[in-house]
Design an enzyme around this catalytic site. Structure first.
Site, PDB file in Angstrom:
ATOM      1  N   ASP A  31      19.525  -6.137  -5.987  1.00  0.00           N
ATOM      2  CA  ASP A  31      19.162  -6.711  -7.288  1.00  0.00           C
ATOM      3  C   ASP A  31      18.055  -5.898  -7.964  1.00  0.00           C
ATOM      4  O   ASP A  31      18.220  -5.470  -9.115  1.00  0.00           O
ATOM      5  CB  ASP A  31      18.760  -8.187  -7.156  1.00  0.00           C
ATOM      6  CG  ASP A  31      19.935  -9.077  -6.778  1.00  0.00           C
ATOM      7  OD1 ASP A  31      21.041  -8.549  -6.581  1.00  0.00           O
ATOM      8  OD2 ASP A  31      19.743 -10.299  -6.677  1.00  0.00           O
ATOM      9  N   SER A  55      17.375 -12.818 -12.692  1.00  0.00           N
ATOM     10  CA  SER A  55      16.091 -13.068 -13.364  1.00  0.00           C
ATOM     11  C   SER A  55      14.908 -12.764 -12.453  1.00  0.00           C
ATOM     12  O   SER A  55      13.898 -12.219 -12.906  1.00  0.00           O
ATOM     13  CB  SER A  55      16.015 -14.506 -13.871  1.00  0.00           C
ATOM     14  OG  SER A  55      16.260 -15.401 -12.814  1.00  0.00           O
ATOM     15  N   SER A  56      15.013 -13.074 -11.156  1.00  0.00           N
ATOM     16  CA  SER A  56      13.849 -12.855 -10.281  1.00  0.00           C
ATOM     17  C   SER A  56      13.642 -11.366 -10.025  1.00  0.00           C
ATOM     18  O   SER A  56      12.505 -10.878 -10.022  1.00  0.00           O
ATOM     19  CB  SER A  56      13.979 -13.630  -8.974  1.00  0.00           C
ATOM     20  OG  SER A  56      15.064 -13.165  -8.232  1.00  0.00           O
ATOM     21  N   ALA A  57      14.728 -10.624  -9.826  1.00  0.00           N
ATOM     22  CA  ALA A  57      14.582  -9.176  -9.616  1.00  0.00           C
ATOM     23  C   ALA A  57      14.064  -8.505 -10.887  1.00  0.00           C
ATOM     24  O   ALA A  57      13.204  -7.619 -10.840  1.00  0.00           O
ATOM     25  CB  ALA A  57      15.922  -8.560  -9.209  1.00  0.00           C
ATOM     26  N   LEU A  63      21.903 -14.091 -12.609  1.00  0.00           N
ATOM     27  CA  LEU A  63      21.955 -12.832 -13.360  1.00  0.00           C
ATOM     28  C   LEU A  63      20.697 -11.983 -13.131  1.00  0.00           C
ATOM     29  O   LEU A  63      20.346 -11.144 -13.968  1.00  0.00           O
ATOM     30  CB  LEU A  63      22.166 -13.119 -14.851  1.00  0.00           C
ATOM     31  CG  LEU A  63      23.468 -13.884 -15.156  1.00  0.00           C
ATOM     32  CD1 LEU A  63      23.564 -14.228 -16.634  1.00  0.00           C
ATOM     33  CD2 LEU A  63      24.690 -13.065 -14.711  1.00  0.00           C
TER      34      LEU A  63
HETATM   35  C1  MEV Z   1      22.623 -11.409  -4.931  1.00  0.00           C
HETATM   36  O1  MEV Z   1      22.654 -10.909  -6.271  1.00  0.00           O
HETATM   37  C2  MEV Z   1      23.314 -10.461  -4.000  1.00  0.00           C
HETATM   38  C3  MEV Z   1      23.340 -10.897  -2.539  1.00  0.00           C
HETATM   39  O2  MEV Z   1      24.158  -9.954  -1.852  1.00  0.00           O
HETATM   40  C4  MEV Z   1      21.963 -10.964  -1.936  1.00  0.00           C
HETATM   41  C5  MEV Z   1      21.337  -9.592  -1.736  1.00  0.00           C
HETATM   42  O3  MEV Z   1      22.042  -8.609  -1.591  1.00  0.00           O
HETATM   43  O4  MEV Z   1      20.087  -9.539  -1.667  1.00  0.00           O
HETATM   44  C6  MEV Z   1      24.020 -12.266  -2.382  1.00  0.00           C
END
Ligand code: MEV
Length: 288
Positions: free
Chosen positions: A130, A90-92, A88
């Site tokens: 993200d 969290s890191s972004a 969901l």
């Molecule tokens: C991750 O939330 C979404 C991905 O498409 C990775 C990205 O776009 O950086 C899987």
């Protein structure tokens, strides 16, 4: 002391496809990551629950602070309403919250660009969707680029979010998919199709056409499962539970391999009903 906050996110459609230049539809969710920063002799990042901080994450936070013009050492305390590794954002959200704490008053584009420092360390090959979703409120249509295309999408919807119980980093599906893509031509066709679905989903979302949007969620999940191979048994169970509880459509959200699934609801009362039946939680995305 300064404070920064950012919401988590869900990918509505277009995860993985967005890494390869196709569009995605993403939304901020009303669950926040908050960072409090104070000057300190040496840099320190304190994650919730005393989780240990990998050296490269601390290094990325130091670089983010420098790029934001914050030259001093710091102690950054993190609180999160989003479980780490839950898919969901969290890191972004942590990256955007740090950017806002180190560069108070910065706009969403700058916050997202600063947050990319963390994303590159944690993700391997991030598209930027993200941090873009976590730095904007509401729903966005996103295409990667320098700079990325980020368009606000009108309208709102209610979702039920259901965790798979498996915490996994984005790296664990993005990099293997990049590898398999070299030898399986079906994957590029599926990624392109997901990009088309993002364009259609945007239109349906703006027109408030929930039934076809739900069917589109189901179609997108089918492609993510096969041939893209980023689902897992726990996510399949979560998607099935949302569908049998009465969701208009359901899919995995984000990188997959664990993380969470989303089910589309008719309205907020329906989303709460889905949450009660499945053990998930209801959120409103976009406008009220
Ligand atoms: C991750 O939330 C979404 C991905 O498409 C990775 C990205 O776009 O950086 C899987």
């Amino acid at each position: 002391m300064s404070r920064g906050q950012a919401p988590g996110k869900v990918l509505l459609v277009g995860e993985h496809a967005v890494v390869y230049g196709h569009p995605a539809l993403a939304a901020a969710i009303p669950r926040q990551v908050t960072v409090e920063v104070e000057p300190a002799p040496a840099p320190a990042l304190e994650l919730p629950g005393g989780l240990s901080v990998p050296a490269e994450l601390l290094q990325a936070a130091v670089e983010l602070a420098r790029e934001a013009g914050f030259e001093a050492g710091f102690r950054a305390r993190v609180a999160s309403e989003i479980p780490l590794g839950s898919g969901l954002g969290s890191s972004a959200a942590l990256g955007v919250a740090l950017a806002r704490a180190f560069a108070p008053g910065c706009g969403p584009e700058r916050a997202a660009a600063l947050a990319m420092r963390l994303e590159r360390v944690l993700h391997g090959a991030p598209s930027g969707v993200d941090p873009a979703a976590c730095s904007q409120s509401g729903v966005i249509f996103f295409v990667r680029g320098e700079p990325p295309l980020v368009e606000p999408v009108r309208g709102g919807a209610s979702l039920c979010i259901l965790g798979s119980g498996i915490a996994r980093g984005t790296r664990s599906t993005v990099l293997p998919l990049a590898e398999r893509r070299r030898s399986d031509p079906r994957l590029d066709r599926a990624l392109e199709k997901l990009g088309d679905l993002s364009r259609t989903a945007r239109r349906l979302f703006e027109e408030g056409r929930l039934d076809p949007l739900g069917a589109l969620f189901d179609e997108a999940h089918g492609l993510l499962r096969d041939p893209l191979g980023v689902s897992c048994p726990e996510l399949e169970s979560a998607v099935a539970a949302l569908r049998s509880a009465g969701a208009l459509g359901a899919k995995l959200t984000g990188a997959g391999g664990g993380g969470a699934a989303i089910g589309l609801a008719r309205d907020q009362a329906h989303a709460r009903e889905l949450a009660t039946r499945t053990g998930g939680f209801a959120v409103r995305i976009g406008s009220a």
